[in-house]
Structures are given as C-alpha cells and as structure tokens.
Design a protein around this motif. Sequence first.
Motif, short mmCIF file in Angstrom:
data_model
loop_
_atom_site.label_atom_id
_atom_site.label_comp_id
_atom_site.label_asym_id
_atom_site.label_seq_id
_atom_site.Cartn_x
_atom_site.Cartn_y
_atom_site.Cartn_z
N THR A 10 17.45 37.33 30.73
CA THR A 10 18.07 38.44 30.03
C THR A 10 17.26 39.68 30.38
O THR A 10 16.26 39.60 31.12
N GLU A 11 17.63 40.79 29.81
CA GLU A 11 16.89 42.01 30.08
C GLU A 11 15.44 41.91 29.59
O GLU A 11 14.53 42.45 30.20
N ILE A 86 21.87 35.00 23.85
CA ILE A 86 21.61 34.86 25.29
C ILE A 86 22.93 34.70 26.03
O ILE A 86 23.17 35.35 27.05
N GLU A 89 24.69 38.02 26.28
CA GLU A 89 24.10 38.94 27.24
C GLU A 89 24.37 38.52 28.69
O GLU A 89 24.69 39.35 29.53
N ILE A 90 24.24 37.24 28.97
CA ILE A 90 24.42 36.76 30.34
C ILE A 90 25.90 36.63 30.70
O ILE A 90 26.30 36.84 31.82
#
Length: 125
Positions: A10-11, A86, A89-90
């Motif tokens: 993730t970021e 997660i 986000e992904i």
Amino acid sequence: MLNKINYLETEAERYPLVFTLNVMEAIQEKYGTIEAWSSLIQREGEPDIKALKFFMTEAINEGIEIESEKTGEKRKPITGKQAGRILTEIGISGTANKIMSTISDSVETDTTPKNEGTTKSPAKK
C-alpha cells in the motif's frame, strides 16, 4: 509446498502474503474445503468480499509470523477490518491476482516425491 512470501504494498506499508498449510487449515475450518473457498473468490460477477478478507487476514498474519520468527521483530497481526482497508487501497482485481499468484507460487509443481528415484536398487548377484 514452498514457503514463498509475496508482498502486498500500500502507500504506507508492505504486507507479507503466504499460503501455507496453516492458511489452508484455516480456510478448511471456515469454508469446508479449499475448493469451496476458491469458488467464492473466483465466481463470475464479483468475488465474495468476506472470503477475500478472510484469506488476506490469514495469509498476511501467517507472513508476519514467519518474518517475525526469522528476524525477531515483533510485528502486530492485522485485523479483518485492516484487511478490508488494504483490499480497498489495492483494489479487488489486483488483490485477487496477487492471491492467485501467491497460491500458485507456493504449491510445488513437481509431482515426483522428493525421495523417489534416490534409492539404489539392490545389486544383482
């Protein structure tokens, strides 16, 4: 099976993702069979989010535990809610692809048992 670790990034964080017998056992305990679970995440239309989150939670926590054993670093396991974040986000397709890649990387493709062919036949007299 191979102890292959893939990563979800993730970021802000990098999460180890593994598919071991421990993860397989958790899937069987919850879904009955690996096949039943697999059909949920690979179904047409949209995957079962709960099944995806369950796998991610188990596979990431197993990866965290394996890495902790190797490095001595104590990293906190993730929760199902964190797995959902997660996944958000992904993205579902990116995560599903990483899951399938992790599973295929972890399963030995060589079907010959490791000990087969290593024994010598008795000498003829």
